[in-house]
Design an enzyme around this catalytic site. Structure first.
Site, PDB file in Angstrom:
ATOM      1  CB  SER A  81      -0.907  -0.012   1.234  1.00  0.00           C
ATOM      2  OG  SER A  81      -0.122  -0.095   2.420  1.00  0.00           O
TER       3      SER A  81
ATOM      4  CE  LYS B 223      10.142   0.226  -7.260  1.00  0.00           C
ATOM      5  NZ  LYS B 223      10.450   0.255  -8.709  1.00  0.00           N
TER       6      LYS B 223
ATOM      7  CG  ASP C 248      -2.358  -5.504   9.191  1.00  0.00           C
ATOM      8  OD1 ASP C 248      -3.416  -6.160   9.093  1.00  0.00           O
ATOM      9  OD2 ASP C 248      -1.749  -5.035   8.208  1.00  0.00           O
TER      10      ASP C 248
END
EC number: 2.7.11.1
Length: 1037
Positions: free
Chosen positions: A31, A34, A152
């Site tokens: 997000s 890269k 997460d």
């Protein structure tokens, strides 16, 4: 961070190197940017570089005037990631930045994500799943002890190294958890988020991480998620998560202990949810725990380390604060006063200062422990050629970094540009408040660290022992070395103070700036240099581990390749044996004791003469005349070479015998019908080959070869062989003129015979061979001339065909059915009379030419055949040239059409034919006037649906014998297919259609239609089906 002007380089093409790291292929996209594969230019160590765009910082509310300055929260996040040093947490090696991007140098996990492992292999065995889960829990426990929550956790953020060890990654959502403040940001993935996060309530990050671990455990054991929606409705999914509604797997899928642990983790109330440390003591994890796992659990920090960072190992509060760590905190908070930080450390409750202090303190302990372990059994020796540099500066220089400007900046930057950027070594700092009792913090790689002596903050003048800040600050060789590891290259900052280093950051002539890469900020770089130093020993250790891994991987690949080669070789041998077995099974001739090849005829003859086997009449001989067999060619043995002359002579005689058998096979009954006065021929019995003596021929009466007479050929089935045998004989017709003059030839043969019109029906019906031969000859001429002079052909003059037989077990013998029968005669112009060959040489009991294929006459009586007497028309054109007749087989008609055709013939003939009803179980044949579609019919006494199902199963079982492209239309009860020419029956390719029709009173009718191909092939198929139906007793009697 202060960044010099690099506008001239910002528009340049992105560099393929960042510092010492050479960027490679792209591993994936996230997000925020890269991830690329990178390799160290000097050591070759591989890492993963996460590229983060600085535009994200500006979008998140960073409105600083200097775009190159990173937000404080990003700097703290990077420090936290670096300070988390655990085998199950992904390591952060280094941080670099350009004008546009931030580069995080991360540990490279070769085996990728745990998510991909679950997708490829499905649920893991319980032992492997629990081993992975234990490593996840240990890594998260380490983070929680230091006050860090991940928020997460999911299989996509759990990476695997080359040994399939878990590496927790992606701390982008991580936060510092305190007791005073609850977290409010809703983050994470919907499938793994806890109910309190989904509901939007303030929550404690520790409990939410435990919920995510429970979802991961469920996925490891079952291969699916406990909360999921097939239609992708996120709202329904979140409602399930809020209620904690999921289906617990039963005992057949997971164990009772696993059910108990999942039930304790996936509890909606976070206060009732099991704690992270209690999971480690659950029976499910204890079941597969090893000594190594116990040691990893024992090495975890205290569970409340983030609450009491100043407490010792016995939880006793210590009033002393490590000055070096305090100075690092001052650097991290960008000049914040030390007293303010000390007060935060001593107050009750938790705060970020305590958490960072605990992280730095833990990092320091790990570094000291690792250094002492490496140097435990080593004897330190004094090296005279090694120097120790110490830097002394007042604390005023630390607090006011830009107070010293005694010399021109240009000169200073040049000197330090040579010392730093050319060597590409990063500086190490350790801030100490006491020059005597402070000790350096040895890093994990035992790289040399120079510590800075900081004097009292009130001292403003430079000490007399401090040299000029623009000169090298080195002591004599007698100075005592302070580095822990000997023989390591010096990599320390040779400036007087942090102030001078800060001034160098603003210089435009830095070589780092020329290469479009720089460190993040002056103060932040100071801390990064201290805790990020890429030590030589660490890199050497990684190189050695990488080399060992590559050697093991090469050995493993070699073993696997050898195993694959062996498996392929074994499979090839097995396939070859199966193929050879198929070939042997396909050959119709027996293969018993065949020592040599079957290709050569001489070997066949020698084997027959030697073994004298009684061959079955149901097998076909192997010879060079049979095109369907191609055995392996081998050389003849030496003992057969002496018999060459005799065998060559015998070969000619055998070939002539076979040719004569094909030439004369179907003429025996014809000859008997033409000579009614002669005695009956005895049936030829089945007997083995007993002799190959030369046969007696009458050269004056018989042609010796088929090629001696130029005649058209019509192939039909011989009556001298069983219907299970596929042998065919050739009926020689002496040119098309002989077709017209055949009756005259018969009259000359016996002038006392009555004319054709007076032939009685009984005699004609008993011997259908003559009529069938004439009909076949007439059909050949008609088919050829049909396309040319079709309008001139009179269909009424064509004789009706007769049934070819009722089954494979019903055969004709070679006797004359009626010695007094009257042959057919016809007036025509006289033509040359040709004598048919006699059969004297084959009438003996031991005749060797045909005895191999004959069997005793069947006891089944033949049905009476119906024939119609009609004259043979003469209106066929004579323009067709001799020898051009084709083997086109006429189409067939039903019984009603046959009667209509006979009624039409009654108008042109004197005597009306007498019709005898055919047996219902015979195959009916008729011929259309110009059609080329053959129709055959079989009557059955069962309903059409049952008959269709039986045919369906029967034809499915015959696929291996040459039936291809079968299509079954159940609605219309139609079966279409094709008999290929490479079938085991060696028949011509024929496309056919089979229809099952009702016939009234619960009976049915099978109708065969030939679309294209050979009539003989379709007749063979219908006959075989009729035999099966007759054996099952379903034919309509």
């Amino acid at each position: 961070m202060t960044v010099a002007n690099t506008e001239t380089h910002s528009a340049a093409k992105p560099s393929s190197t960042i510092g010492p790291w050479k960027l490679g292929e792209t591993l994936g996209f996230g997000s925020t940017g890269k991830v690329q594969l990178a390799q160290h230019e000097r050591t070759g160590h591989r890492t993963a570089v996460k590229v983060i765009s600085k535009s994200i910082f500006n979008n998140n509310g960073n409105h600083s005037n200097d775009d190159s300055v990173l937000p404080y929260n990003i700097e703290r996040e990077i420090v936290i990631m670096k300070l988390l040093s655990h085998p199950n947490v992904l390591s952060l090696y280094d941080v670099w930045e350009t004008n546009n991007n931030l580069y995080l140098i991360l540990e490279y996990a070769e085996k990728g994500e745990l998510f991909n492992l679950l997708v490829d292999h499905g649920p893991l065995p319980e032992r492997e799943a629990i081993n992975c889960f234990r490593q996840i829990i240990i890594g998260i426990s380490y983070c929680h002890a230091l006050g860090i929550v991940h928020r997460d956790l999911k299989p996509e953020n759990l990476l695997l190294d080359s040994f399939y060890n878990i590496k927790i990654a992606d701390f982008g959502m991580a936060a510092l958890q305190t007791d005073a403040d609850l977290l409010e940001t809703s983050c994470g993935s919907p499938h793994y988020a806890a109910p309190e996060i989904v509901s939007g309530l303030p929550y404690e990050g520790f409990a939410s991480d435990v919920w995510s671990c429970g979802v991961i455990l469920f996925a490891l054991l079952t291969g699916r998620l406990p909360f999921d929606e097939e239609n992708g409705n996120v709202r329904d999914l979140l409602l399930k998560v809020q209620k904690g509604q999921f289906e617990m797997p039963n005992d057949t899928e997971i164990s009772r202990d696993a059910q108990d642990l999942i039930g304790k983790i996936l509890v909606v109330d976070p206060r009732q949810r099991i704690k992270i440390r209690d999971i480690l003591s659950h029976p499910l994890l204890k079941k597969y725990q090893t000594i190594k796992d116990s040691k990893s659990i024992k090495d975890l920090p205290r569970e409340n380390t983030y609450l009491y960072p100043l407490a010792d190992s016995n939880n006793h509060t210590s009033a002393s604060i490590d000055d070096s760590i305090l100075q690092n905190l001052v650097v991290l908070w960008h000049g914040r006063h030390a007293d303010d930080i000390v007060s935060k450390l001593k107050e009750n409750g938790t705060n970020k200062e305590k958490i960072l202090y605990a992280l730095l303190y833990r990092f320091k302990l790990d570094s000291v422990r690792g250094s002492n372990k490496k140097n435990r059994n080593k004897i330190k020796k004094t090296k005279k050629n090694k120097r120790s540099s110490t830097l002394s500066s007042s604390s005023s220089l630390l607090l006011n970094n830009r107070s010293i400007q005694s010399t021109p900046r240009r000169r200073t930057s040049k000197r330090h540009s040579r010392e730093f950027s050319s060597s590409r070594k990063r500086s190490s700092f350790l801030l100490s408040s006491n020059p005597t009792d402070s000790s350096p913090i040895p890093l994990r790689s035992s790289k040399r660290i120079t510590h800075i002596n900081v004097a009292s903050a009130n001292t403003q003048a430079t000490p007399s022992g401090v040299p000029n800040p623009h000169k090298r600050n080195s002591k004599k060789r007698s100075s005592k070395r302070l580095s822990y590891m000997p023989n390591t290259k010096r990599s320390s900052l040779t400036s007087k103070s942090l102030s001078n280093f800060t001034n160098l950051i603003d210089d435009d002539d830095w070589e780092y700036i020329e290469k479009d890469a720089k460190r993040t900020s002056s103060n932040f770089a100071t801390l990064i240099d201290e805790i990020f130093e890429p030590e030589k020993f660490e890199l050497a250790k990684r190189e050695k581990a990488e080399l060992q891994r590559k050697v093991q991987e090469a050995k493993r690949q070699s073993v696997n390749a050898q195993k694959i080669n062996e498996d392929e070789f074994g499979s090839e041998v097995s396939d070859g044996m199966k193929e050879l077995k198929k070939i042997n099974d396909k050959v119709s001739s027996p293969l018993i004791n065949y020592e040599f090849s079957q290709q050569e005829l001489l070997q066949d003859i020698d084997t027959l003469l030697t073994n004298r086997y009684q061959l079955s009449s149901y097998t076909r001989p192997i010879s060079r005349l049979d095109p369907g067999l191609t055995p392996v060619t081998e050389t003849l043995p030496n003992n057969l070479k002496e018999k060459t002359a005799l065998l060559q002579d015998t070969e000619k005689k055998i070939i002539e015998t076979i040719r004569r058998s094909k030439f004369l096979g179907s003429l025996l009954n014809v000859r008997g019908g033409l000579s009614p006065g002669k005695s009956e021929l005895a049936p030829i019995e089945e007997s083995p080959i007993v002799s190959t003596t030369p046969l007696i021929y009458n050269d004056r009466m018989e042609p010796r070869r088929i090629s001696d007479v130029e005649v058209p050929h019509f192939t039909r089935k011989s009556k001298h062989f069983t219907t299970a045998n596929n042998r065919r004989s050739v009926l020689s017709l002496y040119a098309k003129d002989s077709i017209k003059d055949l009756n005259e030839f018969l009259i000359k043969e016996d002038p006392d015979l009555p004319p054709q019109g007076s032939t009685d029906n009984e005699s004609r019906s008993e011997d259908p061979e003559i009529a069938e031969s004439i009909t076949d000859s007439r059909n050949i001429q008609y088919d050829e001339d049909d396309s040319k002079d079709g309008d001139n052909v009179n269909n009424d003059n064509i004789l009706s065909d007769f049934p070819q037989g009722v089954g494979i077990s019903q055969e004709y013998d070679m006797k004359d059915k009626n010695p007094n029968q009257s042959p057919i005669s016809k007036s025509a112009e006289p033509t040359l009379v040709v004598k048919l060959p006699s059969l004297s040489s084959f009438q003996g009991k031991n005749a060797s030419g045909l005895g191999l294929y004959q069997r005793e006459p069947s006891k089944v009586t033949l049905p009476s055949l119906t024939s119609n007497n009609s004259s043979v028309g003469e209106n066929i054109e004579d323009g067709a040239e001799k020898g051009t007749e084709s083997e086109k087989i006429a189409a067939s008609l039903s019984d009603d059409d046959l009667k209509e055709d006979n009624d039409k013939k009654d108008n042109d003939t004197v005597n009306a034919p007498t019709t005898v009803k055919k047996p219902p179980n015979s195959v009916l044949l008729k011929k259309f006037s110009k059609g080329k579609i053959l129709e055959l019919e079989i009557h059955a006494k069962i309903p059409e649906k049952r008959l269709y199902e039986g045919l369906h199963k029967l034809l499915e079982g015959w696929k291996q014998y040459g039936l291809k492209n079968l299509v079954f239309n159940i609605t219309n009860m139609i079966i279409t297919g094709k008999l290929v020419n490479d079938s085991i029956l060696f028949l011509r390719s024929t496309l056919f259609e089979i229809m099952v029709l009702p016939n009234g009173d619960g009976r049915s009718l099978i109708k065969f239609n030939k679309k294209t191909g050979s009539t003989k092939t379709l007749t063979k198929l219908a006959t075989e089906i009729q035999i099966i139906l007759q054996k099952e007793g379903v034919l309509d009697k």
